[in-house]
Design a protein around this motif. Structure first.
Motif, PDB file in Angstrom:
ATOM      1  N   GLU A 347      74.856 144.935 100.692  1.00 49.06           N
ATOM      2  CA  GLU A 347      73.684 144.817 101.564  1.00 49.06           C
ATOM      3  C   GLU A 347      72.509 144.163 100.841  1.00 49.06           C
ATOM      4  N   ASP A 348      72.172 144.667  99.670  1.00 50.12           N
ATOM      5  CA  ASP A 348      71.065 144.095  98.902  1.00 50.12           C
ATOM      6  C   ASP A 348      71.395 142.681  98.440  1.00 50.12           C
ATOM      7  N   GLY A 349      72.659 142.438  98.100  1.00 54.04           N
ATOM      8  CA  GLY A 349      73.057 141.117  97.656  1.00 54.04           C
ATOM      9  C   GLY A 349      72.895 140.083  98.756  1.00 54.04           C
ATOM     10  N   ALA A 350      73.273 140.448  99.979  1.00 56.75           N
ATOM     11  CA  ALA A 350      73.127 139.529 101.107  1.00 56.75           C
ATOM     12  C   ALA A 350      71.655 139.266 101.395  1.00 56.75           C
ATOM     13  N   TRP A 351      70.842 140.317 101.306  1.00 56.46           N
ATOM     14  CA  TRP A 351      69.393 140.160 101.542  1.00 56.46           C
ATOM     15  C   TRP A 351      68.765 139.243 100.495  1.00 56.46           C
ATOM     16  N   ALA A 352      69.125 139.436  99.224  1.00 61.09           N
ATOM     17  CA  ALA A 352      68.587 138.610  98.149  1.00 61.09           C
ATOM     18  C   ALA A 352      69.085 137.168  98.258  1.00 61.09           C
ATOM     19  N   THR A 353      70.327 136.995  98.683  1.00 62.46           N
ATOM     20  CA  THR A 353      70.878 135.647  98.842  1.00 62.46           C
ATOM     21  C   THR A 353      70.048 134.845  99.839  1.00 62.46           C
ATOM     22  N   GLU A 354      69.697 135.475 100.947  1.00 59.98           N
ATOM     23  CA  GLU A 354      68.883 134.805 101.966  1.00 59.98           C
ATOM     24  C   GLU A 354      67.468 134.564 101.456  1.00 59.98           C
ATOM     25  N   LEU A 355      66.886 135.577 100.850  1.00 53.43           N
ATOM     26  CA  LEU A 355      65.503 135.475 100.370  1.00 53.43           C
ATOM     27  C   LEU A 355      65.346 134.374  99.328  1.00 53.43           C
ATOM     28  N   LEU A 356      66.322 134.240  98.437  1.00 46.46           N
ATOM     29  CA  LEU A 356      66.200 133.355  97.281  1.00 46.46           C
ATOM     30  C   LEU A 356      66.847 131.986  97.498  1.00 46.46           C
ATOM     31  N   GLY A 357      67.331 131.709  98.694  1.00 42.93           N
ATOM     32  CA  GLY A 357      67.869 130.384  98.990  1.00 42.93           C
ATOM     33  C   GLY A 357      69.150 130.060  98.255  1.00 42.93           C
ATOM     34  N   PRO A 380      58.255 144.002 100.036  1.00 43.53           N
ATOM     35  CA  PRO A 380      57.907 143.721  98.635  1.00 43.53           C
ATOM     36  C   PRO A 380      58.460 144.747  97.653  1.00 43.53           C
ATOM     37  N   GLU A 381      58.472 146.019  98.046  1.00 43.12           N
ATOM     38  CA  GLU A 381      58.995 147.044  97.136  1.00 43.12           C
ATOM     39  C   GLU A 381      60.483 146.850  96.881  1.00 43.12           C
ATOM     40  N   ARG A 382      61.203 146.475  97.910  1.00 46.23           N
ATOM     41  CA  ARG A 382      62.642 146.221  97.758  1.00 46.23           C
ATOM     42  C   ARG A 382      62.853 145.026  96.817  1.00 46.23           C
ATOM     43  N   TRP A 383      62.072 143.969  97.021  1.00 44.15           N
ATOM     44  CA  TRP A 383      62.213 142.799  96.151  1.00 44.15           C
ATOM     45  C   TRP A 383      61.882 143.153  94.702  1.00 44.15           C
ATOM     46  N   ALA A 384      60.849 143.956  94.477  1.00 39.77           N
ATOM     47  CA  ALA A 384      60.494 144.336  93.109  1.00 39.77           C
ATOM     48  C   ALA A 384      61.645 145.090  92.444  1.00 39.77           C
ATOM     49  N   ARG A 385      62.293 145.964  93.211  1.00 41.64           N
ATOM     50  CA  ARG A 385      63.422 146.734  92.662  1.00 41.64           C
ATOM     51  C   ARG A 385      64.610 145.816  92.356  1.00 41.64           C
ATOM     52  N   ALA A 388      63.984 143.480  89.336  1.00 37.81           N
ATOM     53  CA  ALA A 388      64.167 144.164  88.052  1.00 37.81           C
ATOM     54  C   ALA A 388      65.658 144.313  87.726  1.00 37.81           C
ATOM     55  N   ARG A 389      66.464 144.603  88.745  1.00 33.37           N
ATOM     56  CA  ARG A 389      67.908 144.762  88.509  1.00 33.37           C
ATOM     57  C   ARG A 389      68.543 143.424  88.118  1.00 33.37           C
ATOM     58  N   LEU A 390      68.171 142.362  88.811  1.00 38.02           N
ATOM     59  CA  LEU A 390      68.733 141.048  88.478  1.00 38.02           C
ATOM     60  C   LEU A 390      68.316 140.610  87.071  1.00 38.02           C
ATOM     61  N   LEU A 391      67.114 140.942  86.687  1.00 42.08           N
ATOM     62  CA  LEU A 391      66.672 140.607  85.334  1.00 42.08           C
ATOM     63  C   LEU A 391      67.508 141.354  84.302  1.00 42.08           C
ATOM     64  N   GLU A 392      67.838 142.612  84.589  1.00 37.51           N
ATOM     65  CA  GLU A 392      68.699 143.390  83.687  1.00 37.51           C
ATOM     66  C   GLU A 392      70.071 142.739  83.552  1.00 37.51           C
ATOM     67  N   VAL A 393      70.629 142.343  84.688  1.00 38.07           N
ATOM     68  CA  VAL A 393      71.963 141.715  84.676  1.00 38.07           C
ATOM     69  C   VAL A 393      71.905 140.383  83.928  1.00 38.07           C
TER      70      VAL A 393
END
Length: 663
Positions: A347-357, A380-385, A388-393
């Motif tokens: 779910e979060d991956g699909a949301w980030a895929t759309e958000l980040l082009g 915005p809170e979801r994106w911040a979370r 941070a996770r993508l930066l860790e990965v």
């Protein structure tokens, strides 16, 4: 077996230490060897984070057969352009004159007096797209050297004469009309669809943006006619559109902060992934001074990136991060939809895929995409979370290599912009970092009254600073003096400015890029145009203006005015290459306004300081009553027991005010 570069202090030269090419560093020893063997000199110039430098090295310099031929027919010199910008400037001018374009890697072939008779950039290992292979180039040049020496001599003499003819710099008046003309030219070159100027490749116009910011914000008490109002609106639009486009682009690191070198396309989608200190320092200053929510976010993220990834153990800032990892450009930064889902879940991956082009086809190479943030996230809170996770990965990937040499000029730019970010964001850590870098420049790079260009691992190099080093570092020292109200920073600033005026000044009031006692090259470098970083001339003008404003010593102001006059035509006709000079001219046209904020620490003084720092180009000093080390602060006190601000221009001060709105 390592060649002669193994003991070099330059990370770029050390990258070539294991080449089978018998490289030498720039110096008389190499020229003497060429004369002894009767061979021409092959000069190769690049830098550690240069992608195509790596490609040419792998294809040609690491090839045993090519290296054997090169060693037999040439004496080869490798130069780090960041360590020896004087050598780079002269031969880049020759390359541009001979080929119509420049860039790195740069390949020049010289006679025994250093005169180039051939110049080019990257050459492939096989003939490609009508371009000869590097081996073919070497063979043709070796043949010309042996069989047609008269042709070689004639070409070398023609290029030498071209290099020695300085571009005519005719001093002219610099006034409000000059700056208006610059805005008109910029409006004609502006990209209304994508922001920025021109087409692909598209570079971040950091210095032009600072000029536009000051132009828009300059108080105009006399009012504006319709034409003037339209011009200001145009400037404001160019500024806002470009900073927004860059902030949401693939050129900006949406996870870790900081900007890549440039975009290869018009729309800022795919960057050339190397991250340079000078770009990030300049853009940090632009965004920190915007005074907007977007500016504050990008400034904070970029400053945090610089402190996290570029700061050295000695307190300075490294020059660059490489574009490549594991031999692949952009591998560290690019993503596929599957990688996002793996890192974040379905779910979060699909949301980030759309958000980040990020697309299945990919916006970059091999099905990967750069990350873009073209609109604000709806959560915005979801994106911040997730960020941070993508930066860790991403931290688990192989990191790009770092060129960890400390370049004086670029560290000076970093200091000035960190000061601006610290003040805007009320972030003491940024000011502490600026002070640490300034201290390193003062205590390590200043030697016997002379500024050295580079250091590494706490050891300063032998190369003297060029004009951009003196100008950027002097400006940084003045900014530290203003930020801390500590007059101790003014003395090293004066030392550098006096050195610039004594050894670098030209007869017409402008400046050469090297000192009068520097190593004699084919021509004495003198380039007043701003390119990837400020020219030596424009950076020195900034330092002269701000030093004069703090100290009321008009001789430095006069020197700045005379130097600025030498580029009046450049500013009006080619403003994209005079952004930093234009920004200085804006400050000078407005005074610059010198603001002394005096009072005991507290919310009232802080409010005055914030209002003062919102004035574009203003020089602001904040101190307690009785501070007198900095001339601007002398005989200033509170008014009626309340903190007060004194606004001065050209030694004439308005009545002090205590209300931020009145200020």
């Amino acid at each position: 077996m390592a060649n002669r570069l193994a003991d070099s202090t330059s990370p770029y030269l050390q990258q070539h230490a294991d080449n089978p090419v018998d490289w030498r560093e720039w110096g008389e020893e190499a020229f003497a060897e060429a004369r002894r063997r009767g061979l021409p000199i092959l000069l190769s110039v690049g830098y550690a984070a240069c992608h195509w430098c790596h490609v040419m090295a792998h294809e040609s310099f690491e090839d045993e057969a090519t290296a054997e031929y090169q060693n037999e027919h040439f004496v080869s010199i490798k130069v780090d352009r960041e360590e020896r910008p004087d050598v780079d400037a002269v031969y880049m001018q020759a390359t541009t004159a001979m080929t119509g374009h420049g860039g790195w890697p740069m390949t020049c072939v010289l006679d025994h007096d250093g005169n180039p008779f051939f110049a080019g950039t990257y050459f492939p290992d096989q003939p490609r797209h009508g371009q000869p292979s590097f081996r073919q180039v070497l063979e043709a040049l070796a043949d010309a050297w042996q069989e047609r020496p008269d042709d070689v001599r004639r070409t070398a003499e023609q290029v030498r004469e071209h290099l020695r003819r300085e571009a005519a710099l005719v001093p002219g008046a610099v006034d409000a009309r000059t700056l208006d003309q610059a805005v008109d030219v910029l409006a004609g070159e502006f990209d209304p669809m994508a922001g920025g100027f021109g087409g692909a490749p598209k570079f971040p116009p950091s210095m032009v943006l600072e000029f536009l910011r000051r132009y828009v914000g300059r108080p105009r008490p006399e009012g504006l006619d319709d034409e003037g109002s339209h011009r200001v609106r145009q400037a404001a639009h160019m500024l806002a559109r470009t900073v927004q486009a860059m902030a949401g682009s693939g050129m900006y690191d949406q996870l870790g902060g900081g900007f890549a070198r440039y975009a290869v396309d018009r729309g800022w989608v795919v960057p050339h992934f190397e991250k340079m200190l000078y770009d990030n320092a300049l853009l940090l200053g632009v965004y920190a001074r915007l005074g907007t929510d977007l500016g504050d976010r990008i400034a904070r993220e970029t400053a945090e990136f610089m402190l996290r990834e570029l700061r050295t153990p000695e307190g300075g800032f490294a020059s660059a991060l490489d574009a490549d990892t594991e031999g692949v450009e952009g591998k560290f930064y690019a993503w596929t939809p599957a990688q996002l889902v793996e890192a974040l879940g379905d779910e979060d991956g699909a949301w980030a895929t759309e958000l980040l082009g990020v697309t299945v086809e990919g916006t970059f190479e091999h099905g990967t995409s750069t990350l873009q943030l073209r609109h604000a996230p709806d959560d915005p809170e979801r994106w911040a979370r997730l960020r941070a996770r993508l930066l860790e990965v991403r931290e688990e990937r192989v990191r790009p290599a770092r060129d960890d040499k400390v370049v004086a000029a670029w560290n000076g730019l970093a200091v000035s912009s960190l000061v601006a970010a610290a003040q805007r964001l009320d972030e003491p850590a940024f000011l502490d970092a600026a002070l640490a870098a300034g201290t390193l420049l003062r205590d390590l790079h200043l030697r016997g009254g002379r500024l050295r260009r580079v250091s590494r691992d706490g050891v300063v190099g032998e190369a003297d600073g060029v004009l951009e080093d003196l100008g950027c570092v002097a400006a940084a020292f003045v900014d530290l003096a203003a930020a801390t109200a500590d007059a101790a920073w003014l003395e090293p600033a004066r030392l550098l400015l006096d050195d610039a005026l004594a050894r670098f000044r030209a007869d017409d009031g402008g400046f050469h890029d090297t000192g009068s006692d520097a190593e004699a090259l084919v021509a004495r470098p003198r380039d007043p145009s701003d390119n990837a970083s400020p020219s030596g001339l424009s950076s020195t003008i900034h330092a002269l203006v701000s030093y004069a404003a703090l100290t009321a010593e008009d001789a430095y102001r006069t020197a700045a005015e005379e130097a600025l006059a030498t580029v009046s035509s450049l500013m009006a006709r080619a403003p994209r290459f005079a952004g930093w000079s234009l920004a200085a001219a804006e400050a000078m046209l407005d005074g610059p306004r010198e603001v002394a904020v005096v009072g005991r620490p507290g919310p009232e003084r802080d409010a005055l300081a914030r209002a003062a720092r919102a004035l574009p180009g203003a020089l602001v000093v904040v101190a307690e009553p009785g501070a007198s080390g900095i001339p601007l602060m002398r005989e200033r006190g509170e008014v009626g027991g309340a903190p007060a601000a004194y606004v001065c221009r050209h030694h004439v001060c308005a009545a002090p005010v205590t209300d931020p709105a009145a200020l």
